[in-house]
Design a protein around this motif. Sequence first.
Motif, mmCIF file in Angstrom:
data_model
loop_
_atom_site.group_PDB
_atom_site.id
_atom_site.type_symbol
_atom_site.label_atom_id
_atom_site.label_comp_id
_atom_site.label_asym_id
_atom_site.label_seq_id
_atom_site.Cartn_x
_atom_site.Cartn_y
_atom_site.Cartn_z
ATOM 1 N N VAL A 10 46.159 21.525 39.748
ATOM 2 C CA VAL A 10 44.853 21.889 40.296
ATOM 3 C C VAL A 10 45.041 22.980 41.353
ATOM 4 N N ALA A 11 46.051 22.823 42.199
ATOM 5 C CA ALA A 11 46.340 23.852 43.208
ATOM 6 C C ALA A 11 46.767 25.154 42.541
ATOM 7 N N TYR A 12 47.514 25.051 41.455
ATOM 8 C CA TYR A 12 47.932 26.237 40.701
ATOM 9 C C TYR A 12 46.712 26.982 40.158
ATOM 10 N N LEU A 13 45.787 26.220 39.584
ATOM 11 C CA LEU A 13 44.587 26.831 39.016
ATOM 12 C C LEU A 13 43.696 27.427 40.097
ATOM 13 N N ALA A 14 43.706 26.822 41.285
ATOM 14 C CA ALA A 14 42.892 27.327 42.389
ATOM 15 C C ALA A 14 43.583 28.479 43.112
ATOM 16 N N ASP A 15 44.781 28.828 42.650
ATOM 17 C CA ASP A 15 45.546 29.939 43.233
ATOM 18 C C ASP A 15 45.907 29.656 44.697
ATOM 19 N N SER A 49 34.085 21.156 37.048
ATOM 20 C CA SER A 49 33.632 21.335 38.433
ATOM 21 C C SER A 49 32.945 22.687 38.618
ATOM 22 N N GLN A 50 33.407 23.702 37.895
ATOM 23 C CA GLN A 50 32.733 25.001 37.980
ATOM 24 C C GLN A 50 31.351 24.935 37.357
ATOM 25 N N ASP A 51 31.216 24.167 36.266
ATOM 26 C CA ASP A 51 29.906 23.993 35.647
ATOM 27 C C ASP A 51 28.962 23.275 36.613
ATOM 28 N N ILE A 52 29.485 22.268 37.311
ATOM 29 C CA ILE A 52 28.666 21.532 38.271
ATOM 30 C C ILE A 52 28.270 22.435 39.424
ATOM 31 N N GLU A 53 29.196 23.285 39.874
ATOM 32 C CA GLU A 53 28.880 24.213 40.956
ATOM 33 C C GLU A 53 27.783 25.183 40.540
ATOM 34 N N GLY A 54 27.731 25.517 39.258
ATOM 35 C CA GLY A 54 26.708 26.431 38.763
ATOM 36 C C GLY A 54 25.314 25.850 38.891
ATOM 37 N N PHE A 55 25.185 24.525 38.873
ATOM 38 C CA PHE A 55 23.889 23.879 38.995
ATOM 39 C C PHE A 55 23.585 23.461 40.427
ATOM 40 N N ASP A 56 24.485 23.722 41.309
ATOM 41 C CA ASP A 56 24.356 23.296 42.696
ATOM 42 C C ASP A 56 23.483 24.292 43.458
ATOM 43 N N ILE A 57 22.670 23.802 44.362
ATOM 44 C CA ILE A 57 21.828 24.704 45.157
ATOM 45 C C ILE A 57 22.544 25.155 46.414
ATOM 46 N N ALA A 58 23.763 24.650 46.619
ATOM 47 C CA ALA A 58 24.490 25.013 47.833
ATOM 48 C C ALA A 58 24.882 26.490 47.826
ATOM 49 N N GLY A 59 25.105 27.064 46.643
ATOM 50 C CA GLY A 59 25.509 28.471 46.567
ATOM 51 C C GLY A 59 24.508 29.411 47.209
ATOM 52 N N PRO A 60 23.252 29.359 46.812
ATOM 53 C CA PRO A 60 22.270 30.243 47.443
ATOM 54 C C PRO A 60 22.095 29.963 48.939
ATOM 55 N N GLU A 74 28.364 39.231 48.762
ATOM 56 C CA GLU A 74 28.807 39.998 47.589
ATOM 57 C C GLU A 74 30.324 40.114 47.561
ATOM 58 N N GLY A 75 30.915 40.302 48.725
ATOM 59 C CA GLY A 75 32.379 40.397 48.795
ATOM 60 C C GLY A 75 33.039 39.109 48.367
ATOM 61 N N GLU A 76 32.464 37.987 48.784
ATOM 62 C CA GLU A 76 33.003 36.691 48.390
ATOM 63 C C GLU A 76 32.850 36.482 46.882
ATOM 64 N N LYS A 77 31.714 36.881 46.352
ATOM 65 C CA LYS A 77 31.500 36.749 44.908
ATOM 66 C C LYS A 77 32.506 37.600 44.144
ATOM 67 N N GLN A 78 32.764 38.803 44.659
ATOM 68 C CA GLN A 78 33.719 39.697 44.014
ATOM 69 C C GLN A 78 35.115 39.074 44.017
ATOM 70 N N ASN A 79 35.489 38.475 45.166
ATOM 71 C CA ASN A 79 36.793 37.818 45.248
ATOM 72 C C ASN A 79 36.886 36.666 44.257
ATOM 73 N N ARG A 80 35.814 35.882 44.138
ATOM 74 C CA ARG A 80 35.809 34.769 43.190
ATOM 75 C C ARG A 80 35.941 35.281 41.756
ATOM 76 N N LYS A 81 35.240 36.380 41.454
ATOM 77 C CA LYS A 81 35.327 36.944 40.110
ATOM 78 C C LYS A 81 36.738 37.433 39.809
ATOM 79 N N ARG A 86 41.872 36.670 37.054
ATOM 80 C CA ARG A 86 43.314 36.463 37.078
ATOM 81 C C ARG A 86 43.694 35.141 36.412
ATOM 82 N N THR A 87 42.905 34.118 36.684
ATOM 83 C CA THR A 87 43.180 32.804 36.095
ATOM 84 C C THR A 87 43.022 32.862 34.585
#
Length: 155
Positions: A10-15, A49-60, A74-81, A86-87
């Motif tokens: 899990v830590a590997y996947l989370a980089d 967990s990423q699918d669940i995060e997509g339905f979460d209202i915490a992001g906005p 936007e910078g944070e979104k770019q880093n996540r992308k 990379r993953t």
Amino acid sequence: MNHVPEAEWVAYLADKIPEALKIEYENHLYSCDKCLSAYMEAMEKEEISQDIEGFDIAGPVMDSISRLKGGSAEGEKQNRKEKSLRTITRHYLIAAGFTILLMAGGVFQSLTEYVDSVESSSEKETQSLTDGLIDKTFNWMETIEKKNKEGFRNE
């Protein structure tokens, strides 16, 4: 190398692990089926967990807080992308590596040869069974004919 626990995958996947350890883990995946299955399970959990995060209202809400603080969402979104890309690339390379390894080992070729041999043996068995029945029928008929001829000679 010992087996890598799922938490480490899990830590590997989370980089969140050093690059040297990532390379060691990737090399270990080529030789350990148990760790490969743990890696696949961790990857599935991360996707869920990423699918669940997509339905979460915490992001906005977090984006709004970042804007209020003067940060750049936007910078944070770019880093996540970029991390996601990379993953995905890393996963693709691992899958491609396994495919090349299996091809080099002749697994696919031996599998097709096995399928061909099974098909040809089933065809031979079918033909030999039919031929055997025909031969037995003709032999039986010849025996009856001989007995009939001998019966007429003896009378």
